[in-house]
Write a protein that holds these residues in place. Structure first.
Motif, PDB file in Angstrom:
ATOM      1  N   VAL A 185    -109.687 -11.879  20.897  1.00  0.00           N
ATOM      2  CA  VAL A 185    -108.450 -11.394  20.264  1.00  0.00           C
ATOM      3  C   VAL A 185    -107.333 -11.217  21.279  1.00  0.00           C
ATOM      4  O   VAL A 185    -106.154 -11.271  20.930  1.00  0.00           O
ATOM      5  N   GLY A 186    -107.704 -10.991  22.560  1.00  0.00           N
ATOM      6  CA  GLY A 186    -106.666 -10.784  23.562  1.00  0.00           C
ATOM      7  C   GLY A 186    -105.803 -12.017  23.722  1.00  0.00           C
ATOM      8  O   GLY A 186    -104.582 -11.920  23.865  1.00  0.00           O
ATOM      9  N   ALA A 187    -106.438 -13.198  23.702  1.00  0.00           N
ATOM     10  CA  ALA A 187    -105.678 -14.438  23.859  1.00  0.00           C
ATOM     11  C   ALA A 187    -104.809 -14.715  22.639  1.00  0.00           C
ATOM     12  O   ALA A 187    -103.709 -15.281  22.752  1.00  0.00           O
ATOM     13  N   ALA A 188    -105.266 -14.283  21.434  1.00  0.00           N
ATOM     14  CA  ALA A 188    -104.510 -14.550  20.208  1.00  0.00           C
ATOM     15  C   ALA A 188    -103.452 -13.484  19.948  1.00  0.00           C
ATOM     16  O   ALA A 188    -102.503 -13.728  19.188  1.00  0.00           O
ATOM     17  N   GLY A 189    -103.601 -12.296  20.539  1.00  0.00           N
ATOM     18  CA  GLY A 189    -102.617 -11.235  20.331  1.00  0.00           C
ATOM     19  C   GLY A 189    -102.903 -10.371  19.118  1.00  0.00           C
ATOM     20  O   GLY A 189    -102.246  -9.352  18.921  1.00  0.00           O
ATOM     21  N   GLU A 190    -103.833 -10.781  18.267  1.00  0.00           N
ATOM     22  CA  GLU A 190    -104.205  -9.968  17.107  1.00  0.00           C
ATOM     23  C   GLU A 190    -105.600 -10.369  16.651  1.00  0.00           C
ATOM     24  O   GLU A 190    -106.131 -11.403  17.059  1.00  0.00           O
ATOM     25  N   GLY A 191    -106.177  -9.540  15.760  1.00  0.00           N
ATOM     26  CA  GLY A 191    -107.498  -9.885  15.250  1.00  0.00           C
ATOM     27  C   GLY A 191    -108.381  -8.651  15.042  1.00  0.00           C
ATOM     28  O   GLY A 191    -107.899  -7.530  14.861  1.00  0.00           O
ATOM     29  N   MET A 192    -109.677  -8.890  15.113  1.00  0.00           N
ATOM     30  CA  MET A 192    -110.659  -7.840  14.805  1.00  0.00           C
ATOM     31  C   MET A 192    -111.817  -7.922  15.776  1.00  0.00           C
ATOM     32  O   MET A 192    -112.279  -9.004  16.130  1.00  0.00           O
ATOM     33  N   VAL A 193    -112.291  -6.734  16.202  1.00  0.00           N
ATOM     34  CA  VAL A 193    -113.534  -6.619  16.977  1.00  0.00           C
ATOM     35  C   VAL A 193    -114.399  -5.567  16.278  1.00  0.00           C
ATOM     36  O   VAL A 193    -113.951  -4.439  16.052  1.00  0.00           O
ATOM     37  N   ARG A 194    -115.621  -5.963  15.954  1.00  0.00           N
ATOM     38  CA  ARG A 194    -116.497  -5.073  15.193  1.00  0.00           C
ATOM     39  C   ARG A 194    -117.892  -5.105  15.797  1.00  0.00           C
ATOM     40  O   ARG A 194    -118.406  -6.165  16.135  1.00  0.00           O
ATOM     41  N   VAL A 195    -118.510  -3.905  15.912  1.00  0.00           N
ATOM     42  CA  VAL A 195    -119.895  -3.792  16.357  1.00  0.00           C
ATOM     43  C   VAL A 195    -120.741  -3.455  15.126  1.00  0.00           C
ATOM     44  O   VAL A 195    -120.477  -2.450  14.452  1.00  0.00           O
ATOM     45  N   VAL A 196    -121.731  -4.312  14.826  1.00  0.00           N
ATOM     46  CA  VAL A 196    -122.587  -4.116  13.647  1.00  0.00           C
ATOM     47  C   VAL A 196    -124.004  -3.825  14.126  1.00  0.00           C
ATOM     48  O   VAL A 196    -124.600  -4.629  14.845  1.00  0.00           O
ATOM     49  N   ILE A 197    -124.536  -2.668  13.717  1.00  0.00           N
ATOM     50  CA  ILE A 197    -125.888  -2.246  14.117  1.00  0.00           C
ATOM     51  C   ILE A 197    -126.795  -2.308  12.895  1.00  0.00           C
ATOM     52  O   ILE A 197    -126.434  -1.836  11.813  1.00  0.00           O
ATOM     53  N   SER A 198    -127.966  -2.896  13.042  1.00  0.00           N
ATOM     54  CA  SER A 198    -128.944  -2.923  11.951  1.00  0.00           C
ATOM     55  C   SER A 198    -130.343  -2.795  12.541  1.00  0.00           C
ATOM     56  O   SER A 198    -130.562  -3.078  13.724  1.00  0.00           O
ATOM     57  N   ALA A 199    -131.277  -2.365  11.696  1.00  0.00           N
ATOM     58  CA  ALA A 199    -132.656  -2.168  12.175  1.00  0.00           C
ATOM     59  C   ALA A 199    -133.600  -2.166  10.992  1.00  0.00           C
ATOM     60  O   ALA A 199    -133.243  -1.787   9.874  1.00  0.00           O
ATOM     61  N   ASP A 200    -134.828  -2.631  11.233  1.00  0.00           N
ATOM     62  CA  ASP A 200    -135.898  -2.480  10.257  1.00  0.00           C
ATOM     63  C   ASP A 200    -137.046  -1.748  10.943  1.00  0.00           C
ATOM     64  O   ASP A 200    -136.841  -1.081  11.960  1.00  0.00           O
ATOM     65  N   ASP A 201    -138.244  -1.859  10.402  1.00  0.00           N
ATOM     66  CA  ASP A 201    -139.369  -1.116  10.969  1.00  0.00           C
ATOM     67  C   ASP A 201    -139.801  -1.623  12.336  1.00  0.00           C
ATOM     68  O   ASP A 201    -140.528  -0.932  13.053  1.00  0.00           O
ATOM     69  N   GLU A 202    -139.348  -2.846  12.703  1.00  0.00           N
ATOM     70  CA  GLU A 202    -139.847  -3.451  13.944  1.00  0.00           C
ATOM     71  C   GLU A 202    -138.752  -3.784  14.957  1.00  0.00           C
ATOM     72  O   GLU A 202    -138.966  -3.626  16.153  1.00  0.00           O
ATOM     73  N   ARG A 203    -137.579  -4.247  14.498  1.00  0.00           N
ATOM     74  CA  ARG A 203    -136.574  -4.745  15.446  1.00  0.00           C
ATOM     75  C   ARG A 203    -135.213  -4.109  15.222  1.00  0.00           C
ATOM     76  O   ARG A 203    -134.893  -3.631  14.132  1.00  0.00           O
ATOM     77  N   VAL A 204    -134.425  -4.142  16.309  1.00  0.00           N
ATOM     78  CA  VAL A 204    -133.059  -3.640  16.310  1.00  0.00           C
ATOM     79  C   VAL A 204    -132.136  -4.819  16.598  1.00  0.00           C
ATOM     80  O   VAL A 204    -132.424  -5.657  17.479  1.00  0.00           O
ATOM     81  N   SER A 205    -131.030  -4.864  15.871  1.00  0.00           N
ATOM     82  CA  SER A 205    -130.037  -5.913  16.118  1.00  0.00           C
ATOM     83  C   SER A 205    -128.686  -5.258  16.350  1.00  0.00           C
ATOM     84  O   SER A 205    -128.260  -4.416  15.570  1.00  0.00           O
ATOM     85  N   ILE A 206    -128.025  -5.644  17.471  1.00  0.00           N
ATOM     86  CA  ILE A 206    -126.671  -5.167  17.776  1.00  0.00           C
ATOM     87  C   ILE A 206    -125.795  -6.407  17.936  1.00  0.00           C
ATOM     88  O   ILE A 206    -126.026  -7.221  18.835  1.00  0.00           O
ATOM     89  N   CYS A 207    -124.795  -6.522  17.061  1.00  0.00           N
ATOM     90  CA  CYS A 207    -123.958  -7.726  17.040  1.00  0.00           C
ATOM     91  C   CYS A 207    -122.500  -7.346  17.261  1.00  0.00           C
ATOM     92  O   CYS A 207    -121.984  -6.453  16.600  1.00  0.00           O
ATOM     93  N   VAL A 208    -121.848  -8.021  18.228  1.00  0.00           N
ATOM     94  CA  VAL A 208    -120.420  -7.829  18.463  1.00  0.00           C
ATOM     95  C   VAL A 208    -119.699  -9.046  17.900  1.00  0.00           C
ATOM     96  O   VAL A 208    -119.918 -10.184  18.339  1.00  0.00           O
ATOM     97  N   GLU A 209    -118.840  -8.818  16.897  1.00  0.00           N
ATOM     98  CA  GLU A 209    -118.112  -9.895  16.229  1.00  0.00           C
ATOM     99  C   GLU A 209    -116.627  -9.768  16.539  1.00  0.00           C
ATOM    100  O   GLU A 209    -116.101  -8.653  16.601  1.00  0.00           O
ATOM    101  N   ASN A 210    -115.969 -10.932  16.707  1.00  0.00           N
ATOM    102  CA  ASN A 210    -114.529 -10.895  16.937  1.00  0.00           C
ATOM    103  C   ASN A 210    -113.877 -12.156  16.376  1.00  0.00           C
ATOM    104  O   ASN A 210    -114.484 -13.233  16.319  1.00  0.00           O
TER     105      ASN A 210
END
Length: 595
Positions: A514-539
């Motif tokens: 987003v820095g190069a474009a001057g605008e946009g979105m950055v989001r951190v999405v956390i999810s988990a089940d009984d066995e694994r954890v997922s951390i995703c950074v989206e932009n």
């Protein structure tokens, strides 16, 4: 033996009067007056002798009564056995048909039937009278005896119990049981027919009442001594246990359980002061009720316990359900608690919390009880302070260990910066290093504020996203940032690795997306089940170059992410492009045990 008037004197008087005609009246009159005076003196002497004889008989009966009472008291070892023996003695000595002995309960509010004649014996323990209720209750309240010779059941003070067949009895004599001028019960006797109670009967029953009062008082003193010995033994055991244990929860739970058991309380709890929030927090309770355990924290100064803690003084309440300042009257009613004693836990002039002791019935906490509870509270406060010192010592050792490890991590990051960041300017290299160190500092800060062992990933992501955005977003850029997902907890070691990974991924998203474009979105999405954890950074913003492979990239941040994900977290890292760039790190929810 009964004295009769002197017959010879009377015969002489009759002969003397018969001969008055032949003698001179002037000569006879003085002799007649003297004879009449002697007769009156003799009659008075006979009356006095009769009174003395009656008194002697009463005293003999009283001596016999005392002998029998003493024999009854001396031959019985148990209180109930003694009371039953005195009932039989009272019946024999007063010549009555019914006898009841009532004693005050522990709270001195009710008279309970404790002994009775054979006919009424099945009702022992079942018949209760409030002080002032019925003739017996009136005697207890007024501290004086009552004698009703006939139709006692019509007396305005009378209370009728059908199961006692009281209408069959006409008269009643009730005498208070007094010890040191304090009522401890009442004894009464009855007859089927109307009966005027003599002074002697009243005196005999009063003597029996005095003996009963003595027996009860001696029994109570013995029970108090036994209870005191048991309580001292309990105090010794509690003191020994809490002095040898450094685990706070175990100390407090042992304290409330043993105190409730030894003192016969319904519920005991310990609440400690949270200095930061100025609240009392429930730490241990003998109650098993989920509703009671789930009570909200109590602000200092509120309710009874809050006042005791704030003022550092003992507060007792006769009935919490009726006290205007008690906060949880509804819960108290459901739990069946009544009286309360709040004992501050104090050491070195500082109040650490309160020990709350509840009873099931109205109860007057004696000076002896308060003294014992205060001693328990003092020992508990010292144990709490020792435990807290032990915890602080452990914290310092743990923090020293973590600081040493993290300094080694910082040194490794700086070496990587030197190796891979030669093309970067000195300012850029310093900013990147500062952000990495700050991400480690975020973990330390959260550990010190919330828990010694675990960190919330969501809060961690929030803090790092705010810090990195403040460093790398130029003014005027319109970028929305946010974190989504559940409150997931990680141990401190893995939280440090996740913090560094998030720092690199968020920095890349802000700087190259987003820095190069001057605008946009950055989001951190956390999810988990009984066995694994997922951390995703989206932009959004500038997409990845075509054919970009993070494993072949010389970018220092991506190298750090790869190394930490695969080495420390034992997980995987995937970077994918498109309209939205997604950098996902996944790893096991529960770490594998070390071999």
């Amino acid at each position: 033996m009964r004295f009769r008037p002197n017959l010879r004197l009377r015969k002489t008087m009759r002969l003397f009067r018969r001969n008055l005609r032949s003698d001179s009246a002037e000569e006879v009159a003085p002799l007649l007056e003297q004879l009449q005076l002697k007769e009156r003196q003799l009659l008075e002497a006979q009356r006095v002798i009769q009174q003395l004889q009656e008194q002697l008989e009463e005293q003999a009966a009283e001596v016999d009564a005392l002998r029998r009472i003493g024999a009854a008291v001396g031959s019985a070892f148990e209180v109930d056995e003694t009371l039953n023996a005195l009932v039989e003695v009272a019946l024999r000595l007063t010549g009555t048909e019914s006898c009841h002995i009532y004693l005050l309960n522990e709270n001195r509010t009710e008279l309970v039937l404790r002994a009775a004649d054979e006919e009424a014996r099945p009702m022992v323990g079942k018949i209760r009278l409030k002080v002032g209720e019925g003739i017996t209750g009136w005697v207890a309240r007024e501290k004086r005896y009552v004698a009703v010779p006939r139709e006692a059941y019509k007396d305005h003070r009378f209370k009728f119990f059908p199961e006692m067949r009281e209408r069959e009895y006409e008269s009643i004599l009730a005498v208070p049981l007094l010890h040191d001028n304090e009522v401890i019960g009442v004894i009464n006797v009855r007859t089927h027919r109307p009966h005027e109670y003599s002074r002697n009967q009243v005196r005999i029953l009063s003597n029996i009442a005095a003996q009963v009062a003595g027996v009860i008082e001696r029994s109570r003193r013995l029970q108090q001594l036994e209870r005191r010995a048991e309580q001292v033994s309990t105090l010794t055991e509690i003191t020994r246990q809490i002095a040898s244990n450094l685990y706070l929860e175990e100390i407090l739970q042992f304290l409330v359980n043993m105190t409730a058991q030894a003192m016969g309380y319904k519920i005991c709890t310990v609440m400690l002061i949270d200095e930061e929030r100025k609240h009392l927090v429930l730490k241990a309770t003998s109650s098993k009720s989920r509703e009671y355990i789930s009570k909200p924290n109590l602000p200092l100064g509120e309710s009874i316990a809050g006042r005791a803690a704030q003022q550092g003084r003992i507060i007792t309440v006769q009935d919490v359900k009726e006290h205007p300042q008690y906060t949880f009257a509804d819960i108290a009613a459901k739990e069946g608690v009544c009286s309360l004693a709040c004992i501050p836990l104090r050491t070195k002039g500082e109040t650490l919390g309160v020990l709350n002791c509840y009873t099931a019935r109205p109860h007057r906490f004696t000076d002896e009880e308060i003294s014992l509870l205060s001693a328990l509270a003092t020992h508990a406060a010292i144990a709490i302070e020792n435990s807290q010192l032990h915890i602080r010592s452990a914290i310092l050792q743990e923090m020293h260990h973590r600081v040493k490890n993290n300094l080694q991590t910082v040194a490794s990051l700086l070496r990587l910066q030197v190796r891979y960041g030669k093309q970067d300017s000195a300012e850029t290299a310093l900013l990147e290093s500062i952000n990495r160190i700050r991400s480690i500092a975020v973990v330390h800060d959260m550990l010190s504020r919330e828990d010694l062992d675990t960190v919330s990933v969501r809060k961690l992501a929030d803090n790092i996203l705010s810090n990195v955005a403040a460093t790398w977003l130029p003014e005027g850029h319109r970028v929305s940032v946010g974190v989504e997902g559940p409150e997931l907890l990680l141990d401190s070691h893995r939280a440090t690795s996740v913090a560094l990974v998030l720092n690199e991924l968020i920095q890349n998203a802000l700087e190259h997306g987003v820095g190069a474009a001057g605008e946009g979105m950055v989001r951190v999405v956390i999810s988990a089940d009984d066995e694994r954890v997922s951390i995703c950074v989206e932009n959004t913003g500038q997409p990845l170059p075509e054919g970009f492979d993070p494993q072949k990239s010389r970018n220092l941040g991506l190298q750090i992410v790869e190394n930490l994900t695969r080495g420390e977290l034992k997980g995987s890292f995937v970077l994918s492009g498109g309209e939205t760039t997604r950098a996902e790190v996944a790893f096991a929810l529960h770490p594998e045990p070390h071999p």
